[in-house]
Structures are given as structure tokens and as C-alpha cells.
Design an enzyme around this catalytic site. Structure first.
Site, short mmCIF file in Angstrom:
data_model
loop_
_atom_site.label_atom_id
_atom_site.label_comp_id
_atom_site.label_asym_id
_atom_site.label_seq_id
_atom_site.Cartn_x
_atom_site.Cartn_y
_atom_site.Cartn_z
CE LYS A 176 25.43 -9.35 22.97
NZ LYS A 176 26.82 -9.59 23.30
CD GLU A 251 22.04 -0.51 9.43
OE1 GLU A 251 22.61 -0.90 8.39
OE2 GLU A 251 21.28 0.46 9.45
CB CYS A 285 28.87 -4.60 7.03
SG CYS A 285 28.84 -2.90 7.57
CD GLU A 385 29.67 -10.17 5.52
OE1 GLU A 385 28.98 -10.97 6.17
OE2 GLU A 385 29.67 -8.95 5.73
P1 NAP Z 1 27.23 -11.70 15.07
O1 NAP Z 1 27.81 -13.01 15.39
O2 NAP Z 1 25.88 -11.64 14.49
O3 NAP Z 1 27.29 -10.88 16.44
C1 NAP Z 1 26.79 -9.56 16.55
C2 NAP Z 1 26.25 -9.36 17.94
O4 NAP Z 1 25.17 -10.25 18.14
C3 NAP Z 1 27.26 -9.62 19.05
O5 NAP Z 1 27.02 -8.74 20.10
C4 NAP Z 1 26.89 -11.04 19.45
O6 NAP Z 1 27.24 -11.36 20.78
C5 NAP Z 1 25.39 -10.99 19.32
N1 NAP Z 1 24.75 -12.29 19.21
C6 NAP Z 1 25.23 -13.43 18.68
N2 NAP Z 1 24.30 -14.42 18.79
C7 NAP Z 1 23.23 -13.87 19.42
C8 NAP Z 1 21.97 -14.38 19.85
N3 NAP Z 1 21.61 -15.65 19.65
N4 NAP Z 1 21.12 -13.53 20.46
C9 NAP Z 1 21.46 -12.25 20.68
N5 NAP Z 1 22.65 -11.72 20.31
C10 NAP Z 1 23.52 -12.52 19.68
O7 NAP Z 1 28.12 -10.88 14.07
P2 NAP Z 1 29.66 -10.55 14.17
O8 NAP Z 1 30.41 -11.75 13.75
O9 NAP Z 1 29.99 -9.96 15.50
O10 NAP Z 1 29.81 -9.37 13.12
C11 NAP Z 1 30.02 -9.61 11.79
C12 NAP Z 1 28.78 -9.41 10.97
O11 NAP Z 1 28.21 -8.15 11.21
C13 NAP Z 1 29.07 -9.45 9.50
O12 NAP Z 1 28.12 -10.22 8.81
C14 NAP Z 1 28.96 -7.99 9.08
O13 NAP Z 1 28.67 -7.81 7.73
C15 NAP Z 1 27.91 -7.51 9.98
N6 NAP Z 1 27.99 -6.05 10.13
C16 NAP Z 1 27.00 -5.30 9.56
C17 NAP Z 1 27.06 -3.92 9.64
C18 NAP Z 1 25.99 -3.07 9.03
O14 NAP Z 1 25.91 -1.92 9.37
N7 NAP Z 1 25.17 -3.59 8.14
C19 NAP Z 1 28.11 -3.31 10.31
C20 NAP Z 1 29.09 -4.09 10.88
C21 NAP Z 1 29.01 -5.48 10.79
P3 NAP Z 1 28.58 -12.16 21.13
O15 NAP Z 1 29.70 -11.35 20.64
O16 NAP Z 1 28.50 -12.25 22.61
O17 NAP Z 1 28.46 -13.47 20.45
#
Ligand code: NAP
Length: 481
Positions: A176, A251, A285, A385
Site C-alpha cells: 500500500k 521504521e 527520517c 521532528e
Molecule cells: P504516515 O502518515 O505515517 O504515512 C505513512 C503510510 O501510512 C502512508 O502510506 C499512509 O497512507 C499510511 N497510513 C496512514 N494512516 C494509516 C492508517 N490508519 N492505517 C494504515 N496506514 C495508514 O507518515 P508520512 O507522513 O507519510 O511519512 C513521514 C513519517 O515517516 C515521518 O515521521 C518519518 O520520519 C517517517 N519515515 C521513517 C523512515 C524510517 O525508515 N524510519 C523513513 C521514511 C519516513 P496515506 O498516504 O494514504 O495516508
């Protein structure tokens, strides 16, 4: 708008392109606000179907000769390289990062496939010394169907580094992608077909994330959830996965300390910081988020930093400058709120800090790359962050003080320090409570090295020899003659 390359906009289930049961939604170019294309949407029903097909494909894929699995994964890696310019353009138009950064990410995705192709052939078990007439073996078996949920910030590589080891291990997957960046995922799926990946082995579903996430985490057929994204969503998915006792990798967010000691090469530290901080406009991240500089070199380092900032330029993604837009308006408002909070509490902006004035930036969430000095613990930016182009400077005096400060975070993903003193390097690499430590370098993520965090940054590792182990279980086989 630059013409968007032809990419299928449907769900990819069992090797077929299908429309979803929900209304299609638009995807926009964050640089210009223009609509790119509509994208099909499914939901619980399509996710359950994709899981069933992935389960159907599992036995055959798991039984496929590892050498053949490796051949197909290498083929995917090579096709990614052959399509590098096209994939990078798709990424830049839907995600906003400068074109040359998209190219680097696409190459990194190819690297993940090539690396894991080889890991398929090296998933060695063990023969354990056993009593006479006995044989004790440990073998690694694929877990089964994997659900992978990925973010928008690295819309190709976050998929590649989950899918490549999963497929190498013999698992099948349902992916997804993030709603903002589905085309990078679908463009990869097109290459899966071209590489001859059997039907049902990899599937891509788009739609309401909470519905898809619920199905992936609660369907008993799925044996593993691998997630990259925010800590908040990670915690929710982890809770949901508990109902079916899945193996989980998370992650999550980070808040990386970057420490400049008085014995550092200050030019190296300043240029490394500028290059790393503005990669993907700080939406990374592992982006350095708290910059600790030792008092005796603070003035000199800050001068060098401000000099290096002169090379940093804002542009539309396609113009390929240093930074593009942020992903959306909410992200920009978050950065602006952190800057306001910090300046209200006494911090000083040394560079940037505003929306760029040029008319061409009017339709995207752009913000000037920023350096802000005098950051203290009472400011939001110290613990939360940023995910934006801000360098917050913090002064420190002693090693003990900075070790304690650097670890004073709920996160534990990446950390960096600059020093030429071997004793310090040894002591600090061990003292930092982080999954990754960069010493005199920001290059901490490559196919060969394990990537992941501790604390609220999650658990599990991607890449390295560890990566494939997230997708297998150890089976102990005890044989008597
Ligand atoms: P996010 O809001 O958590 O979204 C990530 C993914 O989860 C997207 O595909 C999103 O779908 C999905 N999602 C959101 N709500 C969900 C739910 N209730 N159930 C299932 N899936 C759900 O994060 P983001 O804003 O895209 O990314 C930023 C974050 O990712 C930051 O905190 C960053 O630090 C972290 N990150 C971590 C790493 C690592 O390797 N540690 C790498 C990159 C990023 P939708 O887009 O459809 O909402």
C-alpha cells in the site's frame, strides 16, 4: 506542466490492472499544485482479494529455485536502471524533490533489488554439532504473505527495500503506497511484469489507508507487516497486528542529533550538514534535526555554515535546484509553527525562514532553507521532528553534556558526529542510543548496511544481511538416523 509519463493508474492485483470499487482521486504536483492524473481507489474488498492471490502464489514462489528468484530480482534491478530517467521524472512530478535527487533514489532502489537478489542465494542456515546418529539443522523459511505500507518521502526506495528482501526470501507481498505518491509504486509494478515476476507474487492496492491497513493487519493470512512512516501510525498498526500475532517491522520517525566537536574538520562538517539537511527538503527520517556545536568552535562553524548556505537554492522539482517544495501545506505550516515558537522564545533566524517571494512558488508549499540559532529545550523544535529545511543550532561545552543531550529524545534512528579524535569516536559511537551512527559522514544508508532504529523510531532492520531475516523464521530440524 511537464508532461507526466504514461503510468498505469489502476490497482495491481494478481498480475492484472483493475479499477477499484471506490471513486478515483486526483494526485497533484506539489511544485505547481497542478493535477497530474486520477488514481483508482479500492478498499477492504480489494485488499482481501490481493491477500488471497498473494497466498495462492506463495507456495509456488517459495518453492522457486533461489537462483531463479535471484535472476528475476536482478532483472527488476536492471529494468529500474534502464528506466531511471522516466522513474525519476515520475517521482519528481508527484513528490516534488529535485530531479537529480530522484535519480539517486531510483538508483538506490535498483541497488536494493540487486543486493537482495544475491541474499536469496545466501540465506544460509546452520548445522549444529549433535550427538552421534543425530543431525541438528537450522533452516530459514519464508513467512508467507507480507503487507507493506510505505510513505511518500521516498516513494520508490521505501518500497524497494521491503519488497526486494521479501521476494528474495520467498514471500509474496501486498503493497500500500502513500496516497500522495502512488505512481512511483505503480511504475515499479509495471517493471515487475516486464521482469517476469509470477502473477500474485507482488500486488499494489490504493485507497483509504485506514481500511487497507485494517485488513492487512487483521487478516490472518498475512504473516508479516512492514511499515515505514510516522510513529503514531506505526503504533496503531502494531496494536492492530497484535490481534493476529504477526511479525512486525517498524521504521518510524527520527530526530537525529548532529554533533560538531572542537577537533572536527569544520569545513567537512559544514558542507556535510548542508548536503544532508536539504536532501529531500529535510523530509527525511534520518535528517539531522538538532545541531550541537561545541562552544569553542561555534562562531567559526556558524560562519562556514552560512557560507555554505549560499549554494542552497529553491526551485520547482523539475528545475533541479537544491530543494523543492514540501509535500503539502500542512507540512509547511508545521515548519512555520516551529520557527515561530522558537523565535518567540528567543531563537534567532540567521538565514531564510520565510516563504520565497518569486511568483513561480506561489502555488506550492515552498519555504526558504533556514538556519536558526539559540535553540533551547523549551522549544518545540528541540524534541519534535521538523521534516523540513531547518538547521537548528545548539551550543554545548562538555562531552558528557552533549552525550546526555543527544540521547534526550524519544527517537533513536540516526545520529552523526564530527571528530578526528579516535578515543572520542570510540566512546561516542558506543554512547549514542541510536540504530545508526555516522562519524564524519552522513552516508549511513546503503544496500549493504542495516538500517533501522531503537526507542520510538521502531524496530526491525532493512538492507544489510539483516534485511532478509525480517521475512523468514528459523526452523530447527532435529534428525535421528
Ligand atoms: P504516515 O502518515 O505515517 O504515512 C505513512 C503510510 O501510512 C502512508 O502510506 C499512509 O497512507 C499510511 N497510513 C496512514 N494512516 C494509516 C492508517 N490508519 N492505517 C494504515 N496506514 C495508514 O507518515 P508520512 O507522513 O507519510 O511519512 C513521514 C513519517 O515517516 C515521518 O515521521 C518519518 O520520519 C517517517 N519515515 C521513517 C523512515 C524510517 O525508515 N524510519 C523513513 C521514511 C519516513 P496515506 O498516504 O494514504 O495516508
Amino acid at each position: 506542466m511537464m508532461k507526466f509519463p504514461e503510468v498505469n493508474n489502476q490497482l495491481f492485483i494478481n498480475g492484472e490492472w483493475v479499477d477499484g470499487s471506490e471513486d478515483a482521486v486526483a494526485v497533484y504536483n506539489p511544485s505547481t499544485g497542478e493535477k497530474i492524473a486520477d488514481i483508482a481507489q479500492g478498499g477492504t474488498k480489494e485488499t482481501a482479494e490481493a491477500i488471497a492471490y498473494a497466498e495462492g502464489a506463495f507456495a509456488g514462489w517459495a518453492a522457486t529455485d533461489p537462483k531463479e528468484r535471484a535472476r528475476i530480482l536482478h532483472k527488476i534491478g536492471s529494468l529500474i536502471e534502464e528506466n531511471l530517467d522516466r522513474l525519476a521524472l515520475i517521482m519528481t512530478l508527484e513528490q516534488g524533490k529535485p530531479l537529480s535527487q530522484s535519480k539517486v533514489e531510483v538508483q538506490t532502489s535498483a541497488d536494493s533489488f540487486h543486493w537482495n537478489a544475491e541474499e536469496a542465494r545466501r540465506l544460509y542456515g546452520r548445522a549444529i554439532p549433535a550427538p552421534s546418529e543425530h543431525h541438528f539443522l537450522t533452516v530459514y523459511q519464508p513467512l508467507g504473505v507480507v503487507g507493506a505500507i510505505t510513505p511518500w518521502n521516498f516513494p520508490s526506495n521505501m518500497i524497494a527495500r521491503k519488497i526486494a528482501p521479501a521476494l528474495a526470501a520467498g514471500c509474496t507481498v501486498v503493497i500500500k503506497p502513500a496516497s500522495a505518491t502512488p505512481f512511483s509504486a505503480l511504475a515499479l509494478a509495471e517493471l515487475f511484469v516486464e521482469a517476469g515476476l509470477p502473477k500474485g507474487v507482488a500486488n499494489v492496492v490504493m485507497g483509504k489507508s485506514s481500511d487497507i491497513g485494517k485488513e492487512l493487519t487483521t487478516n490472518d493470512t498475512v504473516k508479516k507487516i512492514t511499515f515505514t512512516g510516522s510513529t503514531e501510525v506505526g503504533q496503531l498498526l502494531n496494536e492492530q497486528s497484535a490481534s493476529t500475532l504477526k511479525k512486525v517491522s517498524m521504521e518510524l520517525g527520527g530526530h537525529a542529533p548532529f554533533i560538531v566537536f572542537d577537533d572536527a574538520d569544520l569545513d567537512q562538517a559544514a558542507t556535510s550538514l548542508v548536503t544532508a539537511k536539504f536532501r529531500n527538503n529535510g523530509q527525511v527520517c534520518v535528517s539531522p534535526n538538532r545541531i550541537y556545536v561545541q562552544k569553542s568552535v561555534k562562531k567559526e562553524f556558524t560562519e562556514k555554515l552560512l557560507e555554505a548556505m549560499k549554494t542552497v537554492e529553491v526551485g520547482l522539482g523539475i528545475e533541479d535546484k537544491t530543494v523543492g517544495p514540501l509535500i503539502n501545506e500542512e507540512a509547511r505550516e508545521h515548519v512555520e509553527a516551529q520557527l515561530k515558537d522558537a523565535t518567540d522564545k528567543g531563537a534567532t533566524i540567521l538565514h531564510g525562514g520565510k516563504r520565497p517571494e518569486d511568483e513561480k512558488f506561489a502555488n506550492g508549499p515552498f519555504i526558504e532553507p533556514t538556519v536558526i540559532d539559540g535553540i533551547t529545550k523549551d522549544m518545540d523544535i528541540y524534541y519534535v521532528e521538523t521534516f523540513g529545511p531547518v538547521i537548528p543550532l545548539i551550543e554545548f561545552e562538555t562531552d558528557d553534556e552533549v552525550a546526555e543531550a543527544a540521547n534526550d529524545s524519544e527517537f533513536g534512528l540516526a545520529s552523526y558526529f564530527f571528530s578526528k579524535n579516535i578515543a572520542r569516536i570510540s566512546r561516542f559511537s558506543s554512547a549514542l542510543e541510536y540504530g545508526m551512527v555516522g562519524v564524519n559522514t552522513m552516508a549511513i544508508s546503503q544496500a549493504e548496511t542495516p538500517f533501522g532504529g531503537v526507542k520510538h523510531s521502531g524496530f526491525g532492520r532493512e538492507n544489510g544481511t539483516e534485511g532478509i531475516h525480517e521475512y523468514v523464521y528459523a526452523k530447527s530440524v532435529c534428525i535421528h538416523d
